[in-house]
Design an enzyme around this catalytic site. Structure first.
Site, PDB file in Angstrom:
ATOM      1  N   LYS A 194      29.944  60.081 -20.077  1.00 32.41           N
ATOM      2  CA  LYS A 194      28.824  60.226 -21.013  1.00 32.41           C
ATOM      3  C   LYS A 194      28.502  58.863 -21.615  1.00 32.41           C
ATOM      4  O   LYS A 194      29.410  58.069 -21.887  1.00 32.41           O
ATOM      5  CB  LYS A 194      29.236  61.231 -22.108  1.00 32.41           C
ATOM      6  CG  LYS A 194      28.121  61.619 -23.072  1.00 32.41           C
ATOM      7  CD  LYS A 194      28.620  62.720 -24.019  1.00 32.41           C
ATOM      8  CE  LYS A 194      27.541  63.182 -24.993  1.00 32.41           C
ATOM      9  NZ  LYS A 194      28.020  64.301 -25.852  1.00 32.41           N
ATOM     10  N   SER A 250      24.950  68.329 -26.027  1.00 35.65           N
ATOM     11  CA  SER A 250      24.417  67.017 -25.735  1.00 35.65           C
ATOM     12  C   SER A 250      24.962  66.401 -24.442  1.00 35.65           C
ATOM     13  O   SER A 250      24.341  65.484 -23.915  1.00 35.65           O
ATOM     14  CB  SER A 250      24.704  66.072 -26.898  1.00 35.65           C
ATOM     15  OG  SER A 250      26.094  65.847 -27.026  1.00 35.65           O
ATOM     16  N   SER A 309      28.933  70.510 -27.668  1.00 35.41           N
ATOM     17  CA  SER A 309      28.256  69.606 -26.734  1.00 35.41           C
ATOM     18  C   SER A 309      28.913  69.430 -25.366  1.00 35.41           C
ATOM     19  O   SER A 309      28.310  68.854 -24.471  1.00 35.41           O
ATOM     20  CB  SER A 309      28.087  68.216 -27.364  1.00 35.41           C
ATOM     21  OG  SER A 309      26.975  68.202 -28.212  1.00 35.41           O
TER      22      SER A 309
END
Lengths: 103, 497
Positions: B83, B158, B182
């Site tokens: 990420k 996310s 997330s």
């Protein structure tokens, strides 16, 4: 129930949070923040008298100390590598003293 | 020769490498080619670290050639993508924000370094909601990622890039971060195994902070075993994250034990929650029935205060985000608006330009909630609520070994379908209480919803630092449902077939 925040309140918050908003953005932000704050009513549903707060999930952990030992860290060059503006090995910023600057 | 990496697990890739079936450089080349060819449809990647991948592969092949097989780590030759809130020297770390556009990682995050030390092939950096504020990856300043199962739908967020990359078979493993759901919610939307370990299990050093009392790093994979292998690599104390704990176990050890005799809890208030779609509810009930048939004992548990979790989360998260994001001062790094006359003007203009709408909202909200007079009404109360929610979970886990729940109320929604921020926040209704209490939670794919035909995950929640419990239940579900599939349209044929 009236709004939690007025546009003037939001203008003050923007100043503290250092986010420059246009008048249009301020109006929109005021609507959004009121809607969000309105949705937080759930935390008033319980009687919290005498309940102590918990600030993080690791129970009992208060301060974490490590040995005060020298370790390698960033060289000046590395520390400055992300600076949008540097000058003579320093982070450069606009003048901070007085209306006419400091020199 | 095509290796057929898309459908291979991390364990299979490592085993093939060690058996001499293929080299690390072949793995790296095929993985990079796949990303180049397929990611134009998904847009999971913000940056592909081709040079780092090839260098890592060359190091692994050199070790194999020199007969130093024993030195190869547990992720030897396994492609991993990260990420984009995780620093990796040689890549940029943007948090999908204009504020950090072009920011070169000055050091490497501990979670990333552990994967590198374990021999992974770093593929690159993955899209996300800006600064992890969101549930759809639509707030990325660089455009949305698409759900590989339906390109008109969001992958969740996310960590949407992380889930989409795994679901599309672009990487067998990805790392994400989870502050209120997330990792788990995109895991559910994309049909991959997505683990948020107990708070403190994995170091956050080098991961751009959002809500420091809530943030946790974890793996996304297509099999429970791969996720457990990754956790073995990730977990452990790090002096540079003072909340990280040394509570490592072998997370793969009890995957085969089954659930006979395990006590699994169902939360009545979750199952009857307004907004829970019937297809997700049906999947949770089906999973419960399968676990019961496999020998688990189902019990109802009460979490009397979780009703307040959403409110408490949207107080705590923004307050901590406001504090963490005050570091973006346009002086030391980050976006700077040129031509400002004063420092104050430069702060205000740069932060207004650099942060997108949701980031600005959360910062403003946090600033307000922490202001004098408001603090006691909201922030302090939210921390008292945390005490009650933590107690609820502790009491529930006195009765059960694992809790089974929905992850998200629905399957993946359409890109652009949800515009209102408070409506978007509802995507987190079943996940935030776990971050507040700090327990481990994961999304386990259980097939497709009967109405939407899209992936559904069920949430498994573990007692604090007993993440092996939920992995054991997940492994049992995996035996019932089969391993998670690469999304249709992204599977490639195995070599020789």
């Amino acid at each position: 129930m009236g709004p939690h925040l007025t546009e003037d309140d939001v203008r003050g918050i923007a100043e503290v949070a250092r986010i420059g908003l246009t008048e249009d953005e301020l109006a929109r932000m005021t609507v959004d923040l009121n809607a969000i704050v309105g949705s937080l009513a759930g935390i008033f549903e319980y009687d919290l008298e005498g309940v102590s707060p918990t600030f993080h999930p690791i129970g009992g952990l208060v301060n974490v100390m490590r040995e005060d030992a020298e370790t390698p860290s960033f060289a000046q060059r590395q520390a400055l590598s992300g600076a949008p503006h540097e000058q003579e090995g320093f982070f450069a910023v606009p003048s901070i003293l007085g209306e006419d600057g400091d020199r | 020769m095509m290796l057929g990496l898309a459908s291979m697990t991390a364990r299979e890739i490592r085993a093939g490498l060690l058996a001499g079936e293929f080299s690390a450089i072949e793995i790296a080349r095929e993985a990079l080619e796949r990303v180049e060819r397929e990611d134009v449809r998904v847009r999971a990647f913000l940056e592909v670290s081709k040079k780092l991948a090839l260098e890592a592969a060359a190091r692994i092949d050199a070790a194999v050639a020199a007969g130093r097989i024993l030195e190869l780590g547990p992720l030897a030759g396994v492609p991993v993508a990260f990420k984009d809130n995780m620093n990796l020297v040689g890549t940029h770390t943007t948090c999908a924000s204009k504020m950090l556009d072009g920011y070169a990682s000055p050091y490497t995050a501990t979670c990333v370094q552990r994967c590198l030390d374990a021999g992974c092939i770093p593929l690159g950096k993955l899209n996300m909601d800006e600064f992890a504020f969101g549930s759809s990856t639509e707030s990325s300043a660089f455009g949305p990622t698409r759900n590989p199962w339906d390109l008109d739908r969001v992958p969740g967020g996310s960590s949407g890039g992380s889930a989409a990359a795994v679901a599309a078979g672009l990487s067998p493993l990805a790392l994400g971060s989870d502050t209120g759901g997330s990792i788990r919610q995109p895991g559910s939307f994309c049909g991959v195994v997505a683990v948020k370990p107990t708070y403190g299990a994995v170091s956050r050093y080098g991961v751009v902070a959002f809500g420091s009392s809530l943030d946790q790093v974890g793996p996304l994979a297509r099999t429970v075993e791969d996720a457990a292998l990754a956790l073995n690599v990730l977990a452990g104390h790090d002096e540079r994250d003072c909340m990280s704990q040394d509570r490592r176990v072998d997370f793969t050890a009890n995957l085969g034990e089954g659930v006979a005799g395990m006590r699994i809890g169902l939360v009545r208030s979750f199952m009857s929650a307004e907004g829970l779609s019937s297809e997700v509810r049906a999947k949770v009930e089906e999973a419960a029935a399968k676990l019961e048939a496999a020998g688990a004992k189902l019990e109802e548990v009460e979490l009397p205060h979780v009703k307040a979790a959403m409110s408490a989360y949207y107080v705590l998260g923004p307050c901590e985000a406001y504090s963490n994001l005050s570091r973006f001062d346009a002086v030391r790094y980050g976006h700077r608006t040129p031509g400002c006359e004063s420092l104050a003007e430069q702060y205000e203009a740069s932060r207004a330009e650099g942060f997108g709408p949701e980031a600005r909202r959360r910062i403003m909200l946090g600033c307000y909630l922490l202001s004098s007079g408001v603090y006691d009404r909201y922030y302090y109360r939210a921390q008292q609520i945390r005490t009650l929610i933590t107690r609820d979970y502790a009491e529930a886990f006195g009765k059960v070994d694992c809790i089974l729940a929905p992850v998200a109320p629905t399957t993946a929604f359409g890109i652009g379908e949800i515009g209102d921020p408070t409506e978007m926040y509802l995507a987190d209704m079943f996940t935030t209480s776990i971050n507040i209490a700090g327990n481990g939670g994961m999304s386990m794919p259980v097939g497709l919803g009967c109405e939407s035909g899209l992936p559904v995950g069920v949430q498994l929640i573990a007692p604090a630092f007993r993440d092996e419990n939920m992995l054991r239940v997940a492994a049992a579900l995996e035996r019932e449902y089969g391993a998670a599939l690469v999304a249709p349209g992204f599977a490639d044929e195995r070599a020789g077939e």
